[in-house]
Scaffold this active site. Structure first.
Site, PDB file in Angstrom:
ATOM      1  CD  GLN A  92     -22.899  14.828  26.068  1.00 49.50           C
ATOM      2  OE1 GLN A  92     -22.308  14.784  27.131  1.00 49.50           O
ATOM      3  NE2 GLN A  92     -24.073  14.230  25.897  1.00 49.50           N
TER       4      GLN A  92
ATOM      5  CB  CYS B  75     -25.771   9.460  25.430  1.00 50.90           C
ATOM      6  SG  CYS B  75     -24.766  10.891  25.014  1.00 50.90           S
ATOM      7  CG  LEU B  76     -27.987  14.314  28.822  1.00 46.19           C
ATOM      8  CD1 LEU B  76     -27.391  15.558  29.480  1.00 46.19           C
ATOM      9  CD2 LEU B  76     -29.440  14.149  29.219  1.00 46.19           C
TER      10      LEU B  76
ATOM     11  CG  HIS C 150     -19.453  12.298  25.305  1.00 48.86           C
ATOM     12  ND1 HIS C 150     -20.125  12.265  24.110  1.00 48.86           N
ATOM     13  CD2 HIS C 150     -20.364  11.936  26.246  1.00 48.86           C
ATOM     14  CE1 HIS C 150     -21.387  11.894  24.320  1.00 48.86           C
ATOM     15  NE2 HIS C 150     -21.564  11.688  25.613  1.00 48.86           N
TER      16      HIS C 150
ATOM     17  CG  HIS D  54     -21.237   8.009  28.674  1.00 53.63           C
ATOM     18  ND1 HIS D  54     -22.187   7.226  28.054  1.00 53.63           N
ATOM     19  CD2 HIS D  54     -21.494   9.279  28.273  1.00 53.63           C
ATOM     20  CE1 HIS D  54     -22.970   7.994  27.304  1.00 53.63           C
ATOM     21  NE2 HIS D  54     -22.576   9.249  27.420  1.00 53.63           N
ATOM     22  CD  GLU D  55     -20.336  12.291  30.438  1.00 51.10           C
ATOM     23  OE1 GLU D  55     -20.122  13.031  29.462  1.00 51.10           O
ATOM     24  OE2 GLU D  55     -21.450  11.785  30.670  1.00 51.10           O
TER      25      GLU D  55
ATOM     26  N   GLY E  48     -23.999  13.482  33.669  1.00 49.97           N
ATOM     27  CA  GLY E  48     -22.700  13.862  33.131  1.00 49.97           C
ATOM     28  C   GLY E  48     -22.900  14.607  31.819  1.00 49.97           C
TER      29      GLY E  48
HETATM   30 NI    NI Z   1     -23.248  11.050  26.667  1.00 50.79          NI
END
Ligand code: NI
Length: 160
Positions: free
Chosen positions: A48, A85-86, A131, A127-128, A43
């Site tokens: 991000q 998380c990226l 964000h 999670h997204e 995701g």
């Molecule tokens: Ni993330």
């Protein structure tokens, strides 16, 4: 696209609404998918990639979608498991989340849809959407665990 990392400011800001559903948005979404796959993520949200917008893409356990202006309609049950998380160097920590989640959002053409998911895909919805609201999974950890993840991430950054 370059992935923004903790503690960059844009990750802490609530995103603005997506208002234009045009060719530019289609290109952005295609670039976000490409960036997500290149980073081996499941995701990726607009903050991000440095854009303060309520928009994410995901491809997780068979649930592949674009979500503009996402809302969580319901979240039921509970699941254990790890989350990463990226934007935080893929460092994982245990985090309890709802087990079944119903999402409402607009697709890339602006059509509203609803989608329900369980397990990892449900975790991804939450999670997204976080964000898009300027929240990181770090914000949902206990202070002790949050510090551990931050310290490990700082080390990873130094090695790169
Ligand atoms: Ni993330």
């Amino acid at each position: 696209m370059e992935i923004t990392e903790f503690p960059e400011r844009v990750l802490k800001e609530a995103g603005g609404a997506v208002e234009k559903f045009d060719a530019e948005l289609e290109r952005l979404v295609a670039d976000m998918f490409e960036t997500m796959y290149a980073a081996e993520g499941v995701g990726l949200a607009a903050p991000q990639v440095g854009l303060s917008l309520r928009l994410f893409v995901m491809d997780c356990e068979g649930v592949k979608l674009v979500a503009a202006n996402p809302e969580i309609l319901s979240a039921e049950g509970e699941q254990g498991g790890e989350e990463g998380c990226l934007s935080v160097g893929k460092i994982h920590a245990p985090l309890k989340r709802a087990a079944r989640v119903r999402l409402r959002a607009q697709d890339v053409r602006g059509e509203w849809f609803e989608r329900e998911a369980e397990g990892l895909a449900a975790r991804c919805f939450l999670h997204e959407t976080d964000h898009c609201d300027g929240l990181l999974f770090l914000d949902r950890l206990s202070p002790l665990r949050r510090d551990m993840v931050k310290k490990r991430f700082q080390k990873v950054k130094r090695w790169r």
